[in-house]
Design a protein around this motif. Sequence first.
Motif, PDB file in Angstrom:
ATOM      1  N   SER A 197      -0.106  55.550 -10.746  1.00 24.23           N
ATOM      2  CA  SER A 197      -0.172  54.676  -9.568  1.00 24.23           C
ATOM      3  C   SER A 197      -1.164  55.221  -8.534  1.00 24.23           C
ATOM      4  CB  SER A 197       1.217  54.519  -8.944  1.00 24.23           C
ATOM      5  OG  SER A 197       1.723  55.780  -8.528  1.00 24.23           O
ATOM      6  N   SER A 198      -1.179  56.553  -8.357  1.00 23.91           N
ATOM      7  CA  SER A 198      -2.116  57.162  -7.403  1.00 23.91           C
ATOM      8  C   SER A 198      -3.560  56.997  -7.871  1.00 23.91           C
ATOM      9  CB  SER A 198      -1.801  58.659  -7.235  1.00 23.91           C
ATOM     10  OG  SER A 198      -0.527  58.842  -6.664  1.00 23.91           O
ATOM     11  N   ASP A 199      -3.794  57.186  -9.173  1.00 24.22           N
ATOM     12  CA  ASP A 199      -5.147  57.023  -9.710  1.00 24.22           C
ATOM     13  C   ASP A 199      -5.612  55.572  -9.622  1.00 24.22           C
ATOM     14  OD1 ASP A 199      -5.593  59.689 -10.296  1.00 24.22           O
ATOM     15  OD2 ASP A 199      -4.889  59.546 -12.353  1.00 24.22           O
ATOM     16  N   LEU A 200      -4.710  54.645  -9.874  1.00 27.52           N
ATOM     17  CA  LEU A 200      -5.048  53.216  -9.761  1.00 27.52           C
ATOM     18  C   LEU A 200      -5.432  52.858  -8.335  1.00 27.52           C
ATOM     19  CD1 LEU A 200      -2.322  51.509 -11.994  1.00 27.52           C
ATOM     20  CD2 LEU A 200      -4.802  51.249 -12.247  1.00 27.52           C
ATOM     21  N   GLN A 201      -4.641  53.336  -7.384  1.00 23.93           N
ATOM     22  CA  GLN A 201      -4.914  53.061  -5.973  1.00 23.93           C
ATOM     23  C   GLN A 201      -6.265  53.639  -5.553  1.00 23.93           C
ATOM     24  OE1 GLN A 201      -1.818  53.577  -2.790  1.00 23.93           O
ATOM     25  NE2 GLN A 201      -3.188  55.215  -2.107  1.00 23.93           N
ATOM     26  N   ALA A 202      -6.519  54.904  -5.912  1.00 20.82           N
ATOM     27  CA  ALA A 202      -7.779  55.549  -5.535  1.00 20.82           C
ATOM     28  C   ALA A 202      -8.964  54.868  -6.218  1.00 20.82           C
ATOM     29  CB  ALA A 202      -7.742  57.029  -5.915  1.00 20.82           C
ATOM     30  N   GLY A 203      -8.792  54.513  -7.500  1.00 16.23           N
ATOM     31  CA  GLY A 203      -9.876  53.848  -8.226  1.00 16.23           C
ATOM     32  C   GLY A 203     -10.252  52.524  -7.601  1.00 16.23           C
ATOM     33  N   LEU A 204      -9.245  51.761  -7.167  1.00 17.07           N
ATOM     34  CA  LEU A 204      -9.484  50.460  -6.528  1.00 17.07           C
ATOM     35  C   LEU A 204     -10.192  50.633  -5.191  1.00 17.07           C
ATOM     36  CD1 LEU A 204      -9.077  47.404  -6.247  1.00 17.07           C
ATOM     37  CD2 LEU A 204      -6.799  47.877  -5.311  1.00 17.07           C
ATOM     38  N   ILE A 205      -9.708  51.564  -4.371  1.00 18.06           N
ATOM     39  CA  ILE A 205     -10.295  51.771  -3.036  1.00 18.06           C
ATOM     40  C   ILE A 205     -11.744  52.238  -3.137  1.00 18.06           C
ATOM     41  CG2 ILE A 205     -10.161  53.220  -0.962  1.00 18.06           C
ATOM     42  CD1 ILE A 205      -7.099  53.082  -1.254  1.00 18.06           C
ATOM     43  N   VAL A 206     -12.020  53.167  -4.049  1.00 15.86           N
ATOM     44  CA  VAL A 206     -13.394  53.670  -4.200  1.00 15.86           C
ATOM     45  C   VAL A 206     -14.308  52.570  -4.737  1.00 15.86           C
ATOM     46  CG1 VAL A 206     -14.872  55.315  -5.421  1.00 15.86           C
ATOM     47  CG2 VAL A 206     -12.709  56.078  -4.447  1.00 15.86           C
ATOM     48  N   ALA A 207     -13.787  51.728  -5.634  1.00 13.73           N
ATOM     49  CA  ALA A 207     -14.595  50.621  -6.154  1.00 13.73           C
ATOM     50  C   ALA A 207     -14.973  49.656  -5.031  1.00 13.73           C
ATOM     51  CB  ALA A 207     -13.821  49.883  -7.250  1.00 13.73           C
TER      52      ALA A 207
ATOM     53  N   THR B 108     -21.402  52.660 -12.984  1.00 17.52           N
ATOM     54  CA  THR B 108     -20.557  52.348 -14.147  1.00 17.52           C
ATOM     55  C   THR B 108     -20.623  53.447 -15.208  1.00 17.52           C
ATOM     56  OG1 THR B 108     -22.392  51.015 -15.034  1.00 17.52           O
ATOM     57  CG2 THR B 108     -20.711  49.855 -13.781  1.00 17.52           C
ATOM     58  N   ILE B 109     -21.613  53.397 -16.062  1.00 19.33           N
ATOM     59  CA  ILE B 109     -21.717  54.339 -17.190  1.00 19.33           C
ATOM     60  C   ILE B 109     -21.727  55.798 -16.734  1.00 19.33           C
ATOM     61  CG2 ILE B 109     -23.078  55.029 -19.204  1.00 19.33           C
ATOM     62  CD1 ILE B 109     -21.703  52.276 -19.411  1.00 19.33           C
ATOM     63  N   PRO B 110     -22.511  56.173 -15.696  1.00 23.80           N
ATOM     64  CA  PRO B 110     -22.487  57.583 -15.259  1.00 23.80           C
ATOM     65  C   PRO B 110     -21.092  58.062 -14.844  1.00 23.80           C
ATOM     66  CG  PRO B 110     -24.410  56.477 -14.350  1.00 23.80           C
ATOM     67  CD  PRO B 110     -23.556  55.407 -14.979  1.00 23.80           C
ATOM     68  N   LEU B 111     -20.299  57.185 -14.222  1.00 25.41           N
ATOM     69  CA  LEU B 111     -18.939  57.558 -13.815  1.00 25.41           C
ATOM     70  C   LEU B 111     -18.064  57.840 -15.034  1.00 25.41           C
ATOM     71  CD1 LEU B 111     -20.032  56.091 -11.189  1.00 25.41           C
ATOM     72  CD2 LEU B 111     -17.653  55.497 -10.752  1.00 25.41           C
ATOM     73  N   LEU B 112     -18.215  57.008 -16.049  1.00 23.94           N
ATOM     74  CA  LEU B 112     -17.415  57.185 -17.267  1.00 23.94           C
ATOM     75  C   LEU B 112     -17.774  58.489 -17.975  1.00 23.94           C
ATOM     76  CD1 LEU B 112     -17.579  53.518 -18.628  1.00 23.94           C
ATOM     77  CD2 LEU B 112     -15.635  54.634 -17.510  1.00 23.94           C
TER      78      LEU B 112
ATOM     79  N   VAL C 291     -12.662  56.417 -13.775  1.00 25.32           N
ATOM     80  CA  VAL C 291     -12.738  55.469 -14.894  1.00 25.32           C
ATOM     81  C   VAL C 291     -12.330  54.078 -14.413  1.00 25.32           C
ATOM     82  CG1 VAL C 291     -11.788  54.862 -17.148  1.00 25.32           C
ATOM     83  CG2 VAL C 291     -12.327  57.262 -16.623  1.00 25.32           C
ATOM     84  N   ILE C 292     -11.267  54.015 -13.624  1.00 19.58           N
ATOM     85  CA  ILE C 292     -10.800  52.739 -13.077  1.00 19.58           C
ATOM     86  C   ILE C 292     -11.863  52.131 -12.154  1.00 19.58           C
ATOM     87  CG2 ILE C 292      -9.087  51.694 -11.531  1.00 19.58           C
ATOM     88  CD1 ILE C 292      -7.110  53.852 -12.710  1.00 19.58           C
ATOM     89  N   THR C 293     -12.491  52.967 -11.327  1.00 16.37           N
ATOM     90  CA  THR C 293     -13.570  52.491 -10.453  1.00 16.37           C
ATOM     91  C   THR C 293     -14.684  51.860 -11.276  1.00 16.37           C
ATOM     92  OG1 THR C 293     -13.133  54.169  -8.755  1.00 16.37           O
ATOM     93  CG2 THR C 293     -15.339  53.214  -8.797  1.00 16.37           C
ATOM     94  N   ALA C 294     -15.097  52.548 -12.331  1.00 14.02           N
ATOM     95  CA  ALA C 294     -16.175  52.045 -13.181  1.00 14.02           C
ATOM     96  C   ALA C 294     -15.793  50.723 -13.848  1.00 14.02           C
ATOM     97  CB  ALA C 294     -16.531  53.090 -14.237  1.00 14.02           C
ATOM     98  N   ILE C 295     -14.558  50.628 -14.321  1.00 21.82           N
ATOM     99  CA  ILE C 295     -14.104  49.396 -14.975  1.00 21.82           C
ATOM    100  C   ILE C 295     -14.107  48.230 -13.987  1.00 21.82           C
ATOM    101  CG2 ILE C 295     -12.084  48.265 -16.001  1.00 21.82           C
ATOM    102  CD1 ILE C 295     -11.407  50.990 -17.299  1.00 21.82           C
ATOM    103  N   LEU C 296     -13.657  48.473 -12.763  1.00 23.96           N
ATOM    104  CA  LEU C 296     -13.639  47.410 -11.753  1.00 23.96           C
ATOM    105  C   LEU C 296     -15.057  46.946 -11.407  1.00 23.96           C
ATOM    106  CD1 LEU C 296     -10.833  48.776  -9.381  1.00 23.96           C
ATOM    107  CD2 LEU C 296     -10.705  46.771 -10.893  1.00 23.96           C
ATOM    108  N   ILE C 297     -15.997  47.864 -11.385  1.00 27.73           N
ATOM    109  CA  ILE C 297     -17.381  47.475 -11.097  1.00 27.73           C
ATOM    110  C   ILE C 297     -17.978  46.723 -12.283  1.00 27.73           C
ATOM    111  CG2 ILE C 297     -19.707  48.357 -10.604  1.00 27.73           C
ATOM    112  CD1 ILE C 297     -18.349  50.572  -8.968  1.00 27.73           C
ATOM    113  N   LEU C 298     -17.602  47.105 -13.498  1.00 33.40           N
ATOM    114  CA  LEU C 298     -18.043  46.352 -14.676  1.00 33.40           C
ATOM    115  C   LEU C 298     -17.503  44.920 -14.632  1.00 33.40           C
ATOM    116  CD1 LEU C 298     -17.593  49.075 -17.460  1.00 33.40           C
ATOM    117  CD2 LEU C 298     -19.753  48.052 -16.725  1.00 33.40           C
TER     118      LEU C 298
END
Length: 553
Positions: A21-31, A57-61, A329-336
């Motif tokens: 849940s913490s990683d999801l929240q951080a990934g969304l906010i950073v995206a 995207t790719i560099p983050l992954l 990874v979540i940030t990159a997926i959201l940007i994709l």
Amino acid sequence: MFRKWIPAIDWLSNYKKDDLSSDLQAGLIVAIMLIPQGMAYAMLAGLPPVVGLYASTIPLLIYALFGTSRQLAVGPVAMVSLLVLTGVSTLAEPGSQEFISLALLLMLMVGVIQFLMGILRLGFLVNFLSHAVISGFTSAAAIIIGLSQLKDLIGVKLEAGKDVFKILGESVMRVGEINPITLAIGVISIVLLVIFKKYIPKVPGPLVVVVLSIVTVAMLNLHTRNVNIVGEVPGGLPVLSMPSISIDAMVALLPIALTISFVGFMESIAMAKAIAAKEKYKVDSNKELVGLGLANVGGAFFSAYPVTGGFSRSAVNYQSGARTPLASVITAILILITLLFLTDLFYFLPKAVLAAIIMVAVYSLIDIKELKYLFKIRKLDAITWIITFIATLVIGIEQGILIGVVFSLLVFIWKSAYPHMAELGYVEKIGVYRNISRYPSAKTREDLIIYRLDESLYFANMSFLEDKLCGLVADKPTTKYIILDFSAVNSIDAVSIHALEEMIENCQAGEITFLFSGVKGPVRDLLKKADWDSKYKGQYEYHSIQEAIDDIS
């Protein structure tokens, strides 16, 4: 074996469900933060806005797989974007297809350089970039970055390039051409961004400003009143492509590639280590170089441009609760997902808003507090800051940091050539030998000079030692013994050993005996190789000053 080269295996195999849940929240906010920033920084680099999204995207992954920091947010940053513009604009027109192609080649070069530095364990080389140099450089670069966005903020196509003085001069001369609507959008955006950043930090200010500006421009048709907008942003995922490799282009880009490799890594490792210290884990500098290198190499094949770990985004990522690289990874997926379905929403985004986002983001890089601190602690470091700052501002980005590095190295060489040395006396109150200039009550003997060296000895500082000792002997003609305290001497070269031998022979001919105390093992080993066991047996084995004095008393 794979765990050694792919740190992600560790955190994936030991991943805790409670962290999701913490990683999801951080990934969304950073995206949310990175989408407008990525587009803005791409424009700063002279590239189409969508390239900033590709770089997010790719560099983050890739970094999530190979990096050792759990919270570092990799992607486009202002400093690297300006360096890209500086280096590539000398070879091609910003925004042109050739410029984009060269930016991809530059990213590949940066990636290869960082990767090789990591594999060869050359991370220590960044230590030659002193904090004073980096602070002075980034402060000047922040001003250059901010003023480079003035054209989009006021809606006037300035021709002054990156010369800050010419930009200011041309802006004043063409004040009558300023588009008042564009300027109003830019100023209001800056005010809102500052308010959100200072008073409502949990709300993603850049996203709010982007949404409000898009809605305003679309509803009022402001794009028909000469307000520059981003326009069509190509949708779809970044396509696999091969950077165009040219030997001539690589030679021309090498200086800026090296600069980005070093400066980008410095920014990244500083933030990574700061967060790791708080979270009680370690980051490996050389593995970080490998991770960043592979992120840049991979991105070069997917239409991106050079990336590194950013200060502000990493701080937001950490403060938002990121526990593992899954947040990135979540940030990159959201940007994709944004690239696939949401690029049309950015059509009416005013360029003035992107300029405002950049200006507010880089303002914190102007580090006047650091300059004041350096003046308070050590003026020579403050002078290094000022020289780097002025050189970067007046001469140029690449030349500025190079001048700063050269000056800081010259300061280091000067300091080592004229090291601190002190005559010692006995302080009865505390029972130790101390510098007589700091302890006037320290007792000395008429027939004895005790001298402490606070630096390793090498060819450049031996004459300084000789001059100091000769001066002391001249002032104290009754001297019969000289004790050299070697407790702070960590190394010595062959030239210094030879010079010491000459000094000992000359002084012994004048009936002055040399004794050495506190000689460390590595130094003693070299003296043995120089046959001191046969030449000066019993004169350099003393463990302390007192032991040497007891032997001659």
